[in-house]
Design a protein around this motif. Sequence first.
Motif, PDB file in Angstrom:
ATOM      1  N   SER B  43       0.832  -1.201   0.000  1.00 46.75           N
ATOM      2  CA  SER B  43       0.000   0.000   0.000  1.00 46.75           C
ATOM      3  C   SER B  43       0.862   1.245   0.000  1.00 46.75           C
ATOM      4  O   SER B  43       2.050   1.207   0.314  1.00 46.75           O
ATOM      5  CB  SER B  43      -0.939   0.008   1.205  1.00 46.75           C
ATOM      6  OG  SER B  43      -0.193  -0.048   2.391  1.00 46.75           O
ATOM      7  N   CYS B  44       0.226   2.332  -0.356  1.00 46.00           N
ATOM      8  CA  CYS B  44       0.955   3.597  -0.427  1.00 46.00           C
ATOM      9  C   CYS B  44      -0.025   4.751  -0.301  1.00 46.00           C
ATOM     10  O   CYS B  44      -1.120   4.723  -0.868  1.00 46.00           O
ATOM     11  CB  CYS B  44       1.700   3.696  -1.763  1.00 46.00           C
ATOM     12  SG  CYS B  44       2.524   5.270  -1.997  1.00 46.00           S
ATOM     13  N   TYR B  45       0.357   5.721   0.468  1.00 42.44           N
ATOM     14  CA  TYR B  45      -0.415   6.951   0.560  1.00 42.44           C
ATOM     15  C   TYR B  45       0.449   8.053  -0.013  1.00 42.44           C
ATOM     16  O   TYR B  45       1.609   8.187   0.373  1.00 42.44           O
ATOM     17  CB  TYR B  45      -0.777   7.236   2.018  1.00 42.44           C
ATOM     18  CG  TYR B  45      -1.425   8.586   2.223  1.00 42.44           C
ATOM     19  CD1 TYR B  45      -2.747   8.800   1.853  1.00 42.44           C
ATOM     20  CD2 TYR B  45      -0.708   9.646   2.770  1.00 42.44           C
ATOM     21  CE1 TYR B  45      -3.335  10.034   2.022  1.00 42.44           C
ATOM     22  CE2 TYR B  45      -1.293  10.881   2.952  1.00 42.44           C
ATOM     23  CZ  TYR B  45      -2.610  11.077   2.576  1.00 42.44           C
ATOM     24  OH  TYR B  45      -3.193  12.295   2.738  1.00 42.44           O
ATOM     25  N   VAL B  55      -3.459   3.943  -2.297  1.00 40.47           N
ATOM     26  CA  VAL B  55      -3.438   2.782  -3.181  1.00 40.47           C
ATOM     27  C   VAL B  55      -3.201   1.517  -2.367  1.00 40.47           C
ATOM     28  O   VAL B  55      -2.330   1.484  -1.504  1.00 40.47           O
ATOM     29  CB  VAL B  55      -2.334   2.913  -4.257  1.00 40.47           C
ATOM     30  CG1 VAL B  55      -2.291   1.668  -5.129  1.00 40.47           C
ATOM     31  CG2 VAL B  55      -2.563   4.137  -5.112  1.00 40.47           C
ATOM     32  N   GLY B  56      -4.001   0.493  -2.634  1.00 41.07           N
ATOM     33  CA  GLY B  56      -3.786  -0.821  -2.029  1.00 41.07           C
ATOM     34  C   GLY B  56      -3.589  -1.843  -3.126  1.00 41.07           C
ATOM     35  O   GLY B  56      -4.305  -1.821  -4.127  1.00 41.07           O
ATOM     36  N   ASP B 125      -4.433  -7.097  -8.140  1.00 42.72           N
ATOM     37  CA  ASP B 125      -5.403  -6.007  -8.057  1.00 42.72           C
ATOM     38  C   ASP B 125      -4.761  -4.749  -7.514  1.00 42.72           C
ATOM     39  O   ASP B 125      -4.086  -4.769  -6.483  1.00 42.72           O
ATOM     40  CB  ASP B 125      -6.559  -6.410  -7.147  1.00 42.72           C
ATOM     41  CG  ASP B 125      -7.512  -7.376  -7.832  1.00 42.72           C
ATOM     42  OD1 ASP B 125      -7.947  -7.061  -8.948  1.00 42.72           O
ATOM     43  OD2 ASP B 125      -7.804  -8.439  -7.256  1.00 42.72           O
ATOM     44  N   ILE B 126      -4.993  -3.672  -8.220  1.00 41.78           N
ATOM     45  CA  ILE B 126      -4.508  -2.362  -7.771  1.00 41.78           C
ATOM     46  C   ILE B 126      -5.752  -1.497  -7.562  1.00 41.78           C
ATOM     47  O   ILE B 126      -6.487  -1.238  -8.520  1.00 41.78           O
ATOM     48  CB  ILE B 126      -3.573  -1.719  -8.819  1.00 41.78           C
ATOM     49  CG1 ILE B 126      -2.419  -2.669  -9.166  1.00 41.78           C
ATOM     50  CG2 ILE B 126      -3.049  -0.377  -8.332  1.00 41.78           C
ATOM     51  CD1 ILE B 126      -1.768  -2.387 -10.507  1.00 41.78           C
ATOM     52  N   ASN B 143       1.937   7.074  -9.674  1.00 44.46           N
ATOM     53  CA  ASN B 143       3.149   7.145  -8.854  1.00 44.46           C
ATOM     54  C   ASN B 143       2.981   6.361  -7.563  1.00 44.46           C
ATOM     55  O   ASN B 143       3.893   5.665  -7.118  1.00 44.46           O
ATOM     56  CB  ASN B 143       3.496   8.602  -8.540  1.00 44.46           C
ATOM     57  CG  ASN B 143       3.989   9.339  -9.764  1.00 44.46           C
ATOM     58  OD1 ASN B 143       4.603   8.751 -10.641  1.00 44.46           O
ATOM     59  ND2 ASN B 143       3.703  10.630  -9.831  1.00 44.46           N
ATOM     60  N   ALA B 144       1.800   6.464  -6.963  1.00 43.93           N
ATOM     61  CA  ALA B 144       1.538   5.751  -5.714  1.00 43.93           C
ATOM     62  C   ALA B 144       1.436   4.247  -5.965  1.00 43.93           C
ATOM     63  O   ALA B 144       1.941   3.452  -5.173  1.00 43.93           O
ATOM     64  CB  ALA B 144       0.259   6.271  -5.077  1.00 43.93           C
ATOM     65  N   SER B 145       0.803   3.874  -7.076  1.00 45.00           N
ATOM     66  CA  SER B 145       0.639   2.451  -7.386  1.00 45.00           C
ATOM     67  C   SER B 145       1.991   1.770  -7.580  1.00 45.00           C
ATOM     68  O   SER B 145       2.184   0.621  -7.192  1.00 45.00           O
ATOM     69  CB  SER B 145      -0.196   2.284  -8.646  1.00 45.00           C
ATOM     70  OG  SER B 145      -1.461   2.864  -8.477  1.00 45.00           O
ATOM     71  N   SER B 146       2.902   2.492  -8.207  1.00 44.41           N
ATOM     72  CA  SER B 146       4.245   1.981  -8.427  1.00 44.41           C
ATOM     73  C   SER B 146       4.873   1.565  -7.091  1.00 44.41           C
ATOM     74  O   SER B 146       5.445   0.488  -6.965  1.00 44.41           O
ATOM     75  CB  SER B 146       5.074   3.088  -9.069  1.00 44.41           C
ATOM     76  OG  SER B 146       5.955   2.586  -9.999  1.00 44.41           O
ATOM     77  N   ILE B 147       4.735   2.451  -6.109  1.00 45.14           N
ATOM     78  CA  ILE B 147       5.297   2.197  -4.777  1.00 45.14           C
ATOM     79  C   ILE B 147       4.552   1.039  -4.113  1.00 45.14           C
ATOM     80  O   ILE B 147       5.170   0.150  -3.518  1.00 45.14           O
ATOM     81  CB  ILE B 147       5.159   3.456  -3.900  1.00 45.14           C
ATOM     82  CG1 ILE B 147       5.858   4.644  -4.560  1.00 45.14           C
ATOM     83  CG2 ILE B 147       5.669   3.206  -2.501  1.00 45.14           C
ATOM     84  CD1 ILE B 147       7.302   4.730  -4.359  1.00 45.14           C
TER      85      ILE B 147
END
Lengths: 263, 455
Positions: B43-45, B55-56, B125-126, B143-147
Amino acid sequence: MSEVIATLKKDYIYNLMVKEKRQDGRGFKDFRDIKLETNIITKAEGSAKITLGDTQILVGVKLQIGTPFPDSPDEGVIITNLELNPIASPDFEPGPPKEEAIEMARVVDRGIRESGAIDLKKLCVAVGESVWTVFIDVHVLNDEGNIIDASCFAAIAALMTTIVPNKQQGIGENVSLAMREIPLGVTLAKIGSKLMVDPSLDEEAICETKLTIVSSSDGSVAGMQKMGSVPLTEAEVLEAIDLAREKATELRELYLEGLLRKG
Amino acid sequence: MSCMSDKTGKLITDDGLRLDGRRADEIRPMKIEIGVLSRADGSCYLEWGRNKVLVGVFGPREAHPRRMQRADAAVIRYKYNMASFSVEDRARPGPSRRSIEISKVSREAFEPVIMAELFPKTAIDIFVEVLQADAGTRTAAINASSIALADAGIPMKGLITSCAFGKVDGQIVLDLNKEEDNYGEADFPVAMTQDGEITLLQMDGHLTSEEIKKGLELVRNGCKEILEIQQAVLRKKFQTPIEEPAKETSMEEISDIENKVLEAEVSMKYASEATVVEEIREEIKVFEEDAPKKIAEEGTVAEEIHECEKLEHKIEEAKPLVEEETLEEVIKAEIGEKADLKASLEIDPKITEFEELELIKEEACSSDAKKMKFESGGFAEEEIPLYEKSITEKVISEKTSESKNELEFKDKSRKKVIAEEAVKVEEKSEKENSKGPWLVVKDPSESGSKGDKDE
């Protein structure tokens, strides 16, 4: 669009590409034959049918009185819808539009909207209260590839022949829809390292990525969309832009400017 | 966005700054947090300007419905969703045509880098939730999904970085904010791989091909900047000292502990000698104070060397006497009926006597040598503490061992010293006892006192 394609066919197209050839004998920069008919649906305010190779698309334009958006109280509204009817291909299923259809509809819409093709101010009936809403409905009748370019083409052709039914609403004489620009979409498929315009169904199925570029008559770009999962280099993008502008100018002169004079 | 709408004033000031104070080629400040959701695999915020995106990532996990499964690779599903409160006018919950389109192009942006072929029949799943939107949510989400993908441990060929450029007041600028997006003339979001290959490209507005060229250059630099942020954040989270550094510290710790144990042993062992050590420390102190003086009057050094030599002479003289005595004993023993063990037992004390004598000699010798050393070492005053240490060590060992080479003894471990002692004693007894049944004594364990003396 998602037709399962045999590996043999894939190799065949790829090997042709290496030899600078295409399945149907076209060059990389050649469109298939285009046949355009307008005003074929009299119930609609505007209509156009395009036959691009064997791809057939019918666009109908309907105008209805509606309320403007709060941020543009004196402008008409454009709503574009595209449906991949099951009649057009064994791969299409009934039901609400899938992401592919939605994406294509939005690309068509964007080209028309962003290029300022329609003078929306002239569609205002009463500021903040009522404006004309332009419904552009794209019906795919037969899918033999490159629906998106055909849709852009047919949509603008239909709009150019659209009559605003003011009389029906008792707000004056019927007039032609005020057009300011003729945006045209040109899609390039990347197969191997080559870019080719107007991909056929098979080419679409094996191509790695497509790039649609909608350009205006002044050569400026009004919309772009990359579709597919293989990256493009910056050089390829710039090359595609030049090629798309060139082809759009060609098609515009050949088929559409005559319509404008007629209208 | 509508290029035809009237502008509400200038978006770029005369000195080239934008409404939020940025220059044309600057991105908004970005803040990234990793691993903010415990139930997600990754996950990323991310905050970018006023955008807030969460993003999870789940998977690779079983793909449902089964007909979605691919026999040769994982299916990648990307769902972009806007919270209804994320925008000025409440957004209708659920998927919109816009969000469906964004989901599609964003998924395609990741397909070139995610190694989906490693996980057939599964789904990755993103899920993207836009909590607050302020233009550029799709780029922020990418950008968040990448992380988040990296956080989930999904194998990727590289990170995907995304940034938009646009045209505002006729100028090409990087990373549009809401006002610029609303009243600007074009918006051009791009996502690219680390190698600069474009995996997402959309555009709406009005741009010439020259402007696109210029914009792509801006975006390339913007993406490079974002990539650095992404990499820094990932390093911060995952660059834990699991490799070399960990081993090094543990080794250091072990040797540290060993040293401490040794020190403790030494201090316990020689607790009785502590007073002597203290005395010597006192002496050293005095020396430290006197050193400069003594250096001045070099004569004293020579005197002390003389004294040392005298003492040594005396010991040398004493030695034969002692040796004779022991030899007499040996002869006695040889002649006597009770040969082996008794003899050895008798010899033992004698040897100790001898050793004691030697010790005295060495003490005198070494303390003098100490002084000598101080004289020479005292030239550089800062070296004194070093000497102090080594001398203290020496004294401890001198007090407890018979080794003649004490002055050379520095870093030898205690064990070694013991072994040396044992060997020396053996040598002595061999020499002193010549050959015969007494050879038995050679075995330190049997001699009793020798080997265990220090224990």
